[in-house]
Design a protein around this motif. Structure first.
Motif, PDB file in Angstrom:
ATOM      1  N   VAL A 180     -39.479   8.025 -15.920  1.00  0.00           N
ATOM      2  CA  VAL A 180     -37.927   7.440 -16.368  1.00  0.00           C
ATOM      3  C   VAL A 180     -37.438   8.185 -17.564  1.00  0.00           C
ATOM      4  CG1 VAL A 180     -36.776   5.259 -16.560  1.00  0.00           C
ATOM      5  CG2 VAL A 180     -38.773   5.416 -15.158  1.00  0.00           C
ATOM      6  N   LEU A 181     -36.263   8.603 -17.384  1.00  0.00           N
ATOM      7  CA  LEU A 181     -35.470   9.235 -18.805  1.00  0.00           C
ATOM      8  C   LEU A 181     -34.369   7.743 -19.071  1.00  0.00           C
ATOM      9  CD1 LEU A 181     -34.210  12.757 -17.973  1.00  0.00           C
ATOM     10  CD2 LEU A 181     -36.305  11.652 -19.512  1.00  0.00           C
ATOM     11  N   VAL A 182     -34.737   7.367 -20.326  1.00  0.00           N
ATOM     12  CA  VAL A 182     -33.827   6.195 -20.925  1.00  0.00           C
ATOM     13  C   VAL A 182     -33.029   6.585 -21.916  1.00  0.00           C
ATOM     14  CG1 VAL A 182     -33.734   3.817 -21.641  1.00  0.00           C
ATOM     15  CG2 VAL A 182     -35.386   4.463 -19.997  1.00  0.00           C
ATOM     16  N   GLY A 183     -31.830   6.522 -22.165  1.00  0.00           N
ATOM     17  CA  GLY A 183     -31.096   7.206 -23.397  1.00  0.00           C
ATOM     18  C   GLY A 183     -31.149   6.050 -24.299  1.00  0.00           C
ATOM     19  N   THR A 184     -31.048   6.216 -25.711  1.00  0.00           N
ATOM     20  CA  THR A 184     -31.184   5.549 -27.009  1.00  0.00           C
ATOM     21  C   THR A 184     -30.166   6.165 -27.632  1.00  0.00           C
ATOM     22  OG1 THR A 184     -32.076   4.082 -28.497  1.00  0.00           O
ATOM     23  CG2 THR A 184     -32.927   6.219 -28.047  1.00  0.00           C
ATOM     24  N   GLU A 255     -23.189   9.639 -15.025  1.00  0.00           N
ATOM     25  CA  GLU A 255     -23.554  10.385 -16.358  1.00  0.00           C
ATOM     26  C   GLU A 255     -24.667  11.143 -16.171  1.00  0.00           C
ATOM     27  OE1 GLU A 255     -21.876  10.244 -18.854  1.00  0.00           O
ATOM     28  OE2 GLU A 255     -20.626   8.267 -18.386  1.00  0.00           O
ATOM     29  N   PRO A 256     -24.406  12.484 -16.853  1.00  0.00           N
ATOM     30  CA  PRO A 256     -25.497  13.508 -16.626  1.00  0.00           C
ATOM     31  C   PRO A 256     -26.878  12.917 -17.436  1.00  0.00           C
ATOM     32  CG  PRO A 256     -23.919  14.085 -18.329  1.00  0.00           C
ATOM     33  CD  PRO A 256     -23.439  12.975 -17.891  1.00  0.00           C
ATOM     34  N   LEU A 257     -27.832  13.492 -17.139  1.00  0.00           N
ATOM     35  CA  LEU A 257     -29.262  13.420 -17.553  1.00  0.00           C
ATOM     36  C   LEU A 257     -29.762  12.144 -17.576  1.00  0.00           C
ATOM     37  CD1 LEU A 257     -31.445  15.208 -18.770  1.00  0.00           C
ATOM     38  CD2 LEU A 257     -30.533  14.793 -21.156  1.00  0.00           C
ATOM     39  N   VAL A 258     -28.996  10.971 -18.253  1.00  0.00           N
ATOM     40  CA  VAL A 258     -29.382   9.498 -18.347  1.00  0.00           C
ATOM     41  C   VAL A 258     -28.416   8.862 -17.744  1.00  0.00           C
ATOM     42  CG1 VAL A 258     -31.091   9.866 -20.081  1.00  0.00           C
ATOM     43  CG2 VAL A 258     -28.784   9.220 -20.835  1.00  0.00           C
ATOM     44  N   GLN A 259     -28.627   7.734 -16.953  1.00  0.00           N
ATOM     45  CA  GLN A 259     -27.657   6.702 -16.626  1.00  0.00           C
ATOM     46  C   GLN A 259     -28.101   5.123 -17.275  1.00  0.00           C
ATOM     47  OE1 GLN A 259     -29.591   8.664 -13.687  1.00  0.00           O
ATOM     48  NE2 GLN A 259     -28.174  10.181 -14.493  1.00  0.00           N
ATOM     49  N   VAL A 260     -29.111   5.124 -17.736  1.00  0.00           N
ATOM     50  CA  VAL A 260     -29.325   3.948 -18.436  1.00  0.00           C
ATOM     51  C   VAL A 260     -29.564   4.113 -19.922  1.00  0.00           C
ATOM     52  CG1 VAL A 260     -30.301   2.754 -16.259  1.00  0.00           C
ATOM     53  CG2 VAL A 260     -31.880   3.935 -17.815  1.00  0.00           C
TER      54      VAL A 260
END
Length: 268
Positions: A180-184, A255-260
């Protein structure tokens, strides 16, 4: 839609004169709150966004706003640096040569990671990006928050890492994936000279949480700690530059790469 900093210092805006908007406590409450919509008789609206540095907005932004509404000079001392100075420094410091090593780290760290989080939904995703949505607020019970802090201290991680691991585990189960990729959003005010500036200094970091092999809580926290510390150590790469380097497919509807995203703030 105007950036909060621009709204606060833009002298051409006709500010409302109602008592609500000249009360200092009102500015403090609503600037820190995140979004504030001012409705006026004019067919135009202003939205204050305080995501780009809550502390400077709460301290200096409120004073500047009060000075504008009362037509008085700002009581703040002139700043030694302006946001334009920071932008010029960033353009010079973040050249391709300077970022080459960090970009290589990111490409290795995110190799094979899914760039789309395929969460189940009750209807098909629209081909175009929709702006509709809703907000759901909930409060973490004090006993749960205390437990998170105790667990973090025992395992040598931060509360943010605990929440990130739990959030990623939840997303992974719903999306039937083990990566999972999560953006911060990370504050870019790394120099003391930048603290009093009003402006957006945020950069989004994609944090990869590895749940392969059905890890136990201790293992998951250790993986999350390593991924988070590694990402923070390579925080200088702008998100847009990272997306380009990874050659992520761009689709209008997401959105690219991360959606959360996960953003952690300590109250008080």
């Amino acid at each position: 839609l105007l950036d909060g900093a621009d709204c606060l210092i833009h002298n051409s805006i006709s500010w409302p004169k109602e008592p609500e908007y000249t009360n200092e406590q009102h500015w403090q409450d609503n600037l820190v709150g995140g979004l504030k919509l001012i409705e006026r008789a004019m067919p135009r609206q202003v939205i204050f966004m305080s995501t780009g540095g809550v502390t400077p907005l709460a301290k200096s932004g409120r004073i500047r706003a009060l000075a504008v509404t009362s037509a008085e000079p700002s009581p703040l001392a002139p700043l030694p640096l302006q946001y334009a100075d920071y932008a010029a420094w960033q353009c010079a410091a973040l050249s391709d040569d300077a970022l080459d090593g960090q970009i290589r780290w990111w490409m290795e760290a995110l190799a094979g990671a899914p760039t789309v989080l395929d969460l189940p939904a009750d209807h098909a995703r629209t081909p175009e990006r929709a702006r509709g949505g809703a907000v759901r607020f909930f409060r973490v019970p004090p006993e749960v928050a205390d437990g998170v802090r105790e667990l973090a201290a025992r395992e040598g991680v931060t509360p943010f890492m605990v929440y990130l691991a739990a959030y990623a585990a939840l997303l992974a189960r719903h999306a039937a994936t083990d990566q999972v990729l999560v953006g911060t959003p990370l504050d870019g005010r790394v120099l003391p000279e930048l603290e009093p500036l009003i402006g957006v200094f945020l950069n989004t970091l994609p944090l990869r949480v590895n749940l392969a092999g059905d890890p136990d809580v201790r293992t998951l926290l250790a993986r999350t700690r390593d991924a988070t510390l590694g990402a923070f150590a390579h925080r200088d790469v702008p998100f847009e530059r990272l997306v380009k380097a990874l050659d992520v497919e761009r689709v209008i509807g997401r959105e690219p790469l991360v959606q959360v995203l996960l953003s952690y703030h300590v109250a008080g």
